[in-house]
Design an enzyme around this catalytic site. Structure first.
Site, PDB file in Angstrom:
ATOM      1  N   CYS A  46      34.009  44.054  46.374  1.00 54.31           N
ATOM      2  CA  CYS A  46      32.781  43.411  45.872  1.00 54.31           C
ATOM      3  C   CYS A  46      31.633  43.556  46.868  1.00 54.31           C
ATOM      4  O   CYS A  46      31.829  43.812  48.059  1.00 54.31           O
ATOM      5  CB  CYS A  46      33.033  41.942  45.525  1.00 54.31           C
ATOM      6  SG  CYS A  46      32.892  40.773  46.889  1.00 54.31           S
TER       7      CYS A  46
ATOM      8  N   CYS B  89      38.867  43.784  49.315  1.00 55.01           N
ATOM      9  CA  CYS B  89      37.992  43.547  48.159  1.00 55.01           C
ATOM     10  C   CYS B  89      36.820  44.517  48.159  1.00 55.01           C
ATOM     11  O   CYS B  89      36.210  44.778  49.202  1.00 55.01           O
ATOM     12  CB  CYS B  89      37.495  42.101  48.178  1.00 55.01           C
ATOM     13  SG  CYS B  89      36.396  41.689  46.797  1.00 55.01           S
TER      14      CYS B  89
ATOM     15  N   ASP C 226      39.404  29.787  30.584  1.00 59.26           N
ATOM     16  CA  ASP C 226      38.095  29.416  31.127  1.00 59.26           C
ATOM     17  C   ASP C 226      38.261  28.274  32.109  1.00 59.26           C
ATOM     18  O   ASP C 226      39.198  27.483  31.996  1.00 59.26           O
ATOM     19  CB  ASP C 226      37.146  28.962  30.011  1.00 59.26           C
ATOM     20  CG  ASP C 226      37.379  27.502  29.642  1.00 59.26           C
ATOM     21  OD1 ASP C 226      36.618  26.627  30.109  1.00 59.26           O
ATOM     22  OD2 ASP C 226      38.358  27.218  28.915  1.00 59.26           O
TER      23      ASP C 226
ATOM     24  N   CYS D 234      31.923  41.313  50.078  1.00 58.51           N
ATOM     25  CA  CYS D 234      32.886  41.759  51.087  1.00 58.51           C
ATOM     26  C   CYS D 234      32.453  43.064  51.761  1.00 58.51           C
ATOM     27  O   CYS D 234      32.823  43.332  52.897  1.00 58.51           O
ATOM     28  CB  CYS D 234      34.271  41.902  50.462  1.00 58.51           C
ATOM     29  SG  CYS D 234      35.020  40.304  50.042  1.00 58.51           S
TER      30      CYS D 234
ATOM     31  N   ASP E 180      31.924  25.689  23.464  1.00 59.38           N
ATOM     32  CA  ASP E 180      32.880  24.624  23.161  1.00 59.38           C
ATOM     33  C   ASP E 180      32.263  23.683  22.129  1.00 59.38           C
ATOM     34  O   ASP E 180      31.107  23.831  21.741  1.00 59.38           O
ATOM     35  CB  ASP E 180      33.301  23.878  24.436  1.00 59.38           C
ATOM     36  CG  ASP E 180      32.134  23.171  25.125  1.00 59.38           C
ATOM     37  OD1 ASP E 180      31.040  23.069  24.533  1.00 59.38           O
ATOM     38  OD2 ASP E 180      32.323  22.719  26.266  1.00 59.38           O
TER      39      ASP E 180
ATOM     40  N   HIS F 263      31.660  36.529  44.818  1.00 59.83           N
ATOM     41  CA  HIS F 263      32.974  37.017  45.231  1.00 59.83           C
ATOM     42  C   HIS F 263      34.091  36.424  44.378  1.00 59.83           C
ATOM     43  O   HIS F 263      34.993  37.145  43.930  1.00 59.83           O
ATOM     44  CB  HIS F 263      33.245  36.692  46.707  1.00 59.83           C
ATOM     45  CG  HIS F 263      34.685  36.868  47.077  1.00 59.83           C
ATOM     46  ND1 HIS F 263      35.230  38.091  47.391  1.00 59.83           N
ATOM     47  CD2 HIS F 263      35.718  35.971  47.116  1.00 59.83           C
ATOM     48  CE1 HIS F 263      36.534  37.947  47.622  1.00 59.83           C
ATOM     49  NE2 HIS F 263      36.854  36.677  47.468  1.00 59.83           N
TER      50      HIS F 263
END
Length: 406
Positions: free
Chosen positions: A316, A314, A276, A319, A102, A344
């Site tokens: 991931c 999920c 973002d 999980c 930015d 997660h």
């Protein structure tokens, strides 16, 4: 759908190829110097070259394509000069994929005692010694040139959308004047892509003037700024819809500061590409997980003996390996709790990005949107602003809104 590696990227600074559409929504392949990205995409915020609690390998593992760095924080520590000396931010943080920085302007307004905004730039109080400092458009670009991100942002005159009156108009016209100074100061146009930022508050006339002014400059990409700052949701989506409709088809469109999954689905339906926000990682540090139904508060006592994963569907690492009870035990006492939830939550955001992309490419975007809304609003109480936005996007969500009054 393949998710591409850096090794196959041609040597061009930016190229957007639209792969699929549904009305205003689009899925694209975005070529950047360090990575070939798939849009829509969410960019986690790595304030000082790191996503708190996660390693570079973990970010690659979950499919992160672009990390956002904060110019203001990096310029203070470790300094842009040192980053440049050590080979740029990619090398410094050992990140092989894309980066966006930015301009530093938002931090001047939001984090510090603002002394003044003049035509020269933003005057603020130094956090080091309290002395006044001036950030000009030229200096912002020079700092970002040294940092070396794939995408750099123009310094704009930031005004929250909750402010009204002549200040909004002043900021919009100043943003247009500053973009020319940013373009003139940009010394690495063949390596870094300068995006302009559309300002104008909630005023459609001012937004239109700013969009047209920026498009005339033929920039590599465009951001929609000044939102997600407290305005009502109906105003929010209307500004996004207006700007995306007026921005070029062959350039990426980035809605700044947006990180709620619902907002990302709506903005994608309206034709936006990039987002973002600190929200997924910040809310993780407060013990909250993102799930298809909304959020799950792991600090609640009900989680203490719950042996289910955060989200049974999920895939991931968190999980697959940990229970709600275990994470509940950690979130108030151990840094591991926020690390696991950050992992997660970012996995959830990356999967949302992939699902948006694939559903558009495969021609099933309306079905994806309806399933998303039915899961989040099982009683059919989809917010009116979402219904209004989807009508403009040309997506029939009547099956999700059983209790809506006609």
């Amino acid at each position: 759908m393949a998710w591409f590696s850096a090794c196959s990227i041609p040597a061009v600074p930016l190229f957007l190829q639209v792969l699929g559409r549904f009305n205003r929504a689009r899925a694209a392949q975005l070529t950047l110097p360090h990575y070939l990205c798939q849009t829509p995409l969410f960019m986690p915020v790595g304030t000082q070259g790191t996503i708190k609690g996660l390693t570079k390998n973990q970010l690659e593992e979950i499919g992160c394509q672009i990390i956002l760095g904060n110019t203001y924080h990096l310029a203070l520590r470790p300094t842009s000069e040192l980053i440049d000396e050590l080979g740029g931010l990619h090398k410094f943080m050992n990140w092989p994929r894309a980066l966006l920085t930015d301009s530093g302007g938002f931090q001047m307004v939001s984090l510090l005692h603002l002394a003044d905004i003049t035509e020269k730039g933003v005057t603020f109080q130094s956090p080091v010694d309290g002395k006044p400092m001036l950030l000009t458009p030229e200096e912002s670009i020079q700092i970002q040139n040294r940092i070396g991100a794939d995408i750099i942002m123009a310094l704009d005159d930031v005004v929250r959308t909750t402010i009204t009156g002549p200040r909004i108009e002043e900021a919009m016209y100043r943003t247009l004047r500053w973009i020319d100074r940013c373009i003139a100061a940009h010394k690495r146009p063949n390596e870094q892509n300068l995006f302009g930022i559309v300002q104008g508050g909630l005023d459609p006339v001012l937004r239109d003037i700013c969009v047209r002014g920026l498009v005339e400059r033929n920039l590599p990409g465009y951001a929609i700024g000044g939102l997600a700052g407290g305005e009502d949701k109906d105003s929010f989506w209307r500004v996004v819809a207006q700007c995306t409709a007026a921005l070029p088809e062959d350039k990426p469109r980035y809605v700044m500061g947006v990180g709620y999954p619902l907002d990302i689905v709506v903005c994608s339906a309206l034709g936006a590409d990039m987002y973002d926000c600190v929200y997924p990682t910040r809310t993780a540090r407060f013990g909250t997980a993102l799930v298809p139904e909304g959020v799950l508060k792991l600090k609640h006592q009900a989680m203490a003996n719950d042996i289910r994963p955060i989200d049974p569907m999920c895939e991931c690492m968190v999980c697959k390996n940990y229970t709600r009870a275990y994470i509940h035990c950690l979130v108030t006492k151990d840094a591991m709790g926020s690390q696991l939830l950050s992992y997660h939550n970012l996995y959830y955001m990356m999967k949302l990005s992939r699902d948006l992309h694939s559903s558009i490419v495969e021609g099933r975007f309306p079905e994806f949107v309806c399933k998303f809304l039915q899961t989040m609003f099982p009683k059919g109480d989809v917010p009116e602003w979402v219904c209004n936005a989807m009508e403009v996007a040309g997506i029939d969500i009547s099956s999700c809104c059983h209790e809506m009054k006609v």
